[in-house]
Design a protein around this motif. Structure first.
Motif, PDB file in Angstrom:
ATOM      1  N   ASN A 170       0.828  -1.217   0.000  1.00 36.55           N
ATOM      2  CA  ASN A 170       0.000   0.000   0.000  1.00 36.55           C
ATOM      3  C   ASN A 170       0.862   1.268   0.000  1.00 36.55           C
ATOM      4  N   GLY A 171       2.147   1.107   0.331  1.00 36.91           N
ATOM      5  CA  GLY A 171       3.056   2.262   0.373  1.00 36.91           C
ATOM      6  C   GLY A 171       3.041   3.017   1.683  1.00 36.91           C
ATOM      7  N   LYS A 172       2.138   2.668   2.580  1.00 37.05           N
ATOM      8  CA  LYS A 172       2.100   3.274   3.914  1.00 37.05           C
ATOM      9  C   LYS A 172       1.081   2.553   4.783  1.00 37.05           C
ATOM     10  N   GLY A 173       1.073   2.899   6.067  1.00 34.71           N
ATOM     11  CA  GLY A 173       0.098   2.295   6.970  1.00 34.71           C
ATOM     12  C   GLY A 173       0.274   2.838   8.375  1.00 34.71           C
ATOM     13  N   SER A 174      -0.718   2.560   9.212  1.00 38.06           N
ATOM     14  CA  SER A 174      -0.630   2.997  10.612  1.00 38.06           C
ATOM     15  C   SER A 174      -1.087   1.872  11.527  1.00 38.06           C
ATOM     16  N   ILE A 175      -0.214   1.523  12.453  1.00 38.91           N
ATOM     17  CA  ILE A 175      -0.534   0.477  13.436  1.00 38.91           C
ATOM     18  C   ILE A 175      -0.615   1.133  14.812  1.00 38.91           C
ATOM     19  N   VAL A 176      -1.712   0.867  15.504  1.00 36.47           N
ATOM     20  CA  VAL A 176      -1.871   1.414  16.854  1.00 36.47           C
ATOM     21  C   VAL A 176      -1.989   0.243  17.826  1.00 36.47           C
ATOM     22  N   ASN A 177      -1.018   0.120  18.704  1.00 35.10           N
ATOM     23  CA  ASN A 177      -1.014  -0.951  19.691  1.00 35.10           C
ATOM     24  C   ASN A 177      -1.554  -0.451  21.023  1.00 35.10           C
ATOM     25  N   THR A 178      -2.233  -1.354  21.725  1.00 35.63           N
ATOM     26  CA  THR A 178      -2.852  -0.934  22.991  1.00 35.63           C
ATOM     27  C   THR A 178      -2.024  -1.404  24.176  1.00 35.63           C
ATOM     28  N   SER A 179      -1.247  -0.466  24.718  1.00 33.12           N
ATOM     29  CA  SER A 179      -0.569  -0.725  25.981  1.00 33.12           C
ATOM     30  C   SER A 179      -1.519  -0.250  27.074  1.00 33.12           C
ATOM     31  N   SER A 180      -1.004   0.403  28.076  1.00 32.38           N
ATOM     32  CA  SER A 180      -1.832   0.830  29.211  1.00 32.38           C
ATOM     33  C   SER A 180      -0.965   1.712  30.089  1.00 32.38           C
ATOM     34  N   LEU A 181      -1.613   2.429  30.984  1.00 31.76           N
ATOM     35  CA  LEU A 181      -0.876   3.116  32.049  1.00 31.76           C
ATOM     36  C   LEU A 181      -0.024   2.065  32.782  1.00 31.76           C
ATOM     37  N   SER A 182      -0.569   0.853  32.885  1.00 32.54           N
ATOM     38  CA  SER A 182       0.149  -0.247  33.542  1.00 32.54           C
ATOM     39  C   SER A 182       1.401  -0.667  32.783  1.00 32.54           C
ATOM     40  N   GLY A 183       1.543  -0.201  31.543  1.00 32.33           N
ATOM     41  CA  GLY A 183       2.737  -0.531  30.774  1.00 32.33           C
ATOM     42  C   GLY A 183       3.883   0.436  30.997  1.00 32.33           C
ATOM     43  N   ILE A 184       3.588   1.551  31.702  1.00 34.11           N
ATOM     44  CA  ILE A 184       4.652   2.565  31.897  1.00 34.11           C
ATOM     45  C   ILE A 184       4.901   2.924  33.363  1.00 34.11           C
ATOM     46  N   ILE A 185       4.033   2.431  34.260  1.00 28.75           N
ATOM     47  CA  ILE A 185       4.283   2.651  35.689  1.00 28.75           C
ATOM     48  C   ILE A 185       4.124   1.346  36.455  1.00 28.75           C
ATOM     49  N   GLY A 186       4.774   1.256  37.600  1.00 29.42           N
ATOM     50  CA  GLY A 186       4.609   0.086  38.459  1.00 29.42           C
ATOM     51  C   GLY A 186       3.399   0.256  39.365  1.00 29.42           C
ATOM     52  N   ASP A 187       2.975  -0.846  39.958  1.00 26.41           N
ATOM     53  CA  ASP A 187       1.805  -0.826  40.837  1.00 26.41           C
ATOM     54  C   ASP A 187       1.863  -2.090  41.689  1.00 26.41           C
ATOM     55  N   THR A 188       0.864  -2.309  42.524  1.00 23.25           N
ATOM     56  CA  THR A 188       0.874  -3.504  43.373  1.00 23.25           C
ATOM     57  C   THR A 188      -0.100  -4.563  42.883  1.00 23.25           C
ATOM     58  N   GLU A 189      -0.617  -4.389  41.672  1.00 25.74           N
ATOM     59  CA  GLU A 189      -1.657  -5.307  41.208  1.00 25.74           C
ATOM     60  C   GLU A 189      -1.312  -5.881  39.839  1.00 25.74           C
ATOM     61  N   LEU A 190      -2.040  -6.933  39.424  1.00 22.32           N
ATOM     62  CA  LEU A 190      -2.030  -7.437  38.041  1.00 22.32           C
ATOM     63  C   LEU A 190      -0.623  -7.604  37.453  1.00 22.32           C
ATOM     64  N   THR A 191       0.222  -8.355  38.141  1.00 22.32           N
ATOM     65  CA  THR A 191       1.628  -8.489  37.740  1.00 22.32           C
ATOM     66  C   THR A 191       1.841  -8.845  36.260  1.00 22.32           C
ATOM     67  N   PRO A 192       1.233  -9.942  35.763  1.00 19.74           N
ATOM     68  CA  PRO A 192       1.517 -10.277  34.360  1.00 19.74           C
ATOM     69  C   PRO A 192       0.932  -9.267  33.388  1.00 19.74           C
ATOM     70  N   TYR A 193      -0.150  -8.599  33.766  1.00 18.48           N
ATOM     71  CA  TYR A 193      -0.747  -7.569  32.907  1.00 18.48           C
ATOM     72  C   TYR A 193       0.273  -6.444  32.688  1.00 18.48           C
ATOM     73  N   HIS A 194       0.881  -5.971  33.789  1.00 20.45           N
ATOM     74  CA  HIS A 194       1.909  -4.927  33.677  1.00 20.45           C
ATOM     75  C   HIS A 194       3.025  -5.364  32.731  1.00 20.45           C
ATOM     76  N   ALA A 195       3.466  -6.606  32.907  1.00 17.23           N
ATOM     77  CA  ALA A 195       4.592  -7.093  32.100  1.00 17.23           C
ATOM     78  C   ALA A 195       4.234  -7.122  30.613  1.00 17.23           C
ATOM     79  N   THR A 196       3.003  -7.585  30.308  1.00 20.41           N
ATOM     80  CA  THR A 196       2.616  -7.656  28.887  1.00 20.41           C
ATOM     81  C   THR A 196       2.468  -6.257  28.297  1.00 20.41           C
ATOM     82  N   LYS A 197       1.909  -5.348  29.063  1.00 18.42           N
ATOM     83  CA  LYS A 197       1.667  -4.004  28.523  1.00 18.42           C
ATOM     84  C   LYS A 197       2.979  -3.224  28.371  1.00 18.42           C
ATOM     85  N   GLY A 198       3.930  -3.480  29.271  1.00 16.32           N
ATOM     86  CA  GLY A 198       5.254  -2.872  29.112  1.00 16.32           C
ATOM     87  C   GLY A 198       5.952  -3.394  27.864  1.00 16.32           C
ATOM     88  N   THR A 199       5.778  -4.666  27.607  1.00 18.06           N
ATOM     89  CA  THR A 199       6.371  -5.282  26.408  1.00 18.06           C
ATOM     90  C   THR A 199       5.822  -4.628  25.136  1.00 18.06           C
TER      91      THR A 199
END
Ligand SMILES: NC(=O)c1ccc[n+]([C@@H]2O[C@H](COP(=O)([O-])OP(=O)(O)OC[C@H]3O[C@@H](n4cnc5c(N)ncnc54)[C@H](O)[C@@H]3O)[C@@H](O)[C@H]2O)c1
Length: 252
Positions: A133-162
């Motif tokens: 197509n010569g161009k495109g736009s991909i938007v991935n869904t991370s989360s606030l949990s992907g950029i800050i630490g917290d005391t909950e949802l351990t694997p969720y944080h790890a996946t969103k940081g990835t």
């Protein structure tokens, strides 16, 4: 009305919450939308909402964590609509709310399969069409949990940081081909996903709201507008960014 006119968009997990709002918003702004989900009833409901508003959409059943299904659906969407301009990798789950000491390898692997491999497989098989197509736009869904630490949802944080670093990495890799890759990092937005956390613990959000300087949680359209910008040509100079949509939470 026409911010993504004539573009073809695929949205994963578009049967509910943010994915539905994003699919509806992209269609409202002129895109032909491939609505995909594992929940056929809710996915088809999203298509109905779009069609009733005069937009164009088609439903495909898709478990985005299964590579073969991703390739088959992406090929079918390109066949049906002629090209692919926009990919919104939205599908994701919160998984178990456990600490690092408590997590099992099985749950960890399952979370990475659903939240991370889905982004990998969808991106992998969409890139060739965007290249054509010569161009495109991909938007991935991370989360606030992907950029800050917290005391909950351990694997969720790890996946969103990835997902943040996957987006930055792919942004650099594919920028010369005018394929942009960005991610969004929403804070708490009232969707069935958050309702599920509230069902488990009715007091889940009691303290959370105090951490939002703006004084309220997000609504799905707050996120959909951000996706629309990144997906459209208005964002042509924006790639590799993480767009934080959190009412000031992470600015403190
Ligand atoms: N709601 C929030 O506060 C919030 C905040 C930050 C990030 N997010 C992220 O936004 C995305 C959407 O969240 P939501 O709140 O709309 O959730 P939701 O539970 O309302 O919707 C998720 C949708 O994804 C679908 N889905 C689940 N697994 C799938 C799979 N393997 N393949 C395809 N579809 C699948 C579900 O059927 C559902 O329709 C998720 O990635 C989530 O982590 C949400």
């Amino acid at each position: 009305m026409d911010r993504v006119k004539e573009k073809v968009a695929i949205v994963t997990g578009a049967g509910s919450g943010l994915g539905r709002a994003e699919a509806v918003m992209l269609a409202k702004e002129g895109a032909k939308v491939a609505v995909t989900d594992i929940n056929d009833a809710s996915g088809m409901e999203t298509v109905e909402i779009i069609r009733n508003a005069g937009g164009e959409a088609e439903y495909w059943h898709l478990d985005a964590s299964e590579e073969k299904e991703c390739k088959a659906v992406i090929d079918a969407v390109a066949e049906k609509f002629g090209k692919i301009d926009i990919l919104v990798n939205n599908a994701g789950i919160t998984g178990p709310d456990v600490t690092t000491e408590e997590i099992t390898e099985e749950d960890w692997d399952r979370m990475f399969k659903i939240n991370v491999k889905s982004v990998l497989f969808m991106t992998k098989h969409t890139i060739p069409y965007m290249r054509k197509n010569g161009k495109g736009s991909i938007v991935n869904t991370s989360s606030l949990s992907g950029i800050i630490g917290d005391t909950e949802l351990t694997p969720y944080h790890a996946t969103k940081g990835t997902i943040v670093i996957m987006s930055q990495k792919d942004a650099v890799q594919y920028a010369p081909e005018h394929i942009r890759v960005n991610c969004i990092c929403p804070g708490t937005v009232m969707t069935p996903l958050v309702q599920g956390l509230l069902d488990d613990d009715p007091h889940y959000l009691d303290n959370d709201i105090k951490r939002y300087p703006i004084g309220y949680f997000g609504e799905p359209d707050d996120v959909a507008y951000a996706v629309l910008f990144l997906a459209s040509d208005e964002g042509r100079f924006v790639t590799g960014t993480k767009l934080v949509i959190d009412g000031g939470y992470s600015a403190q």
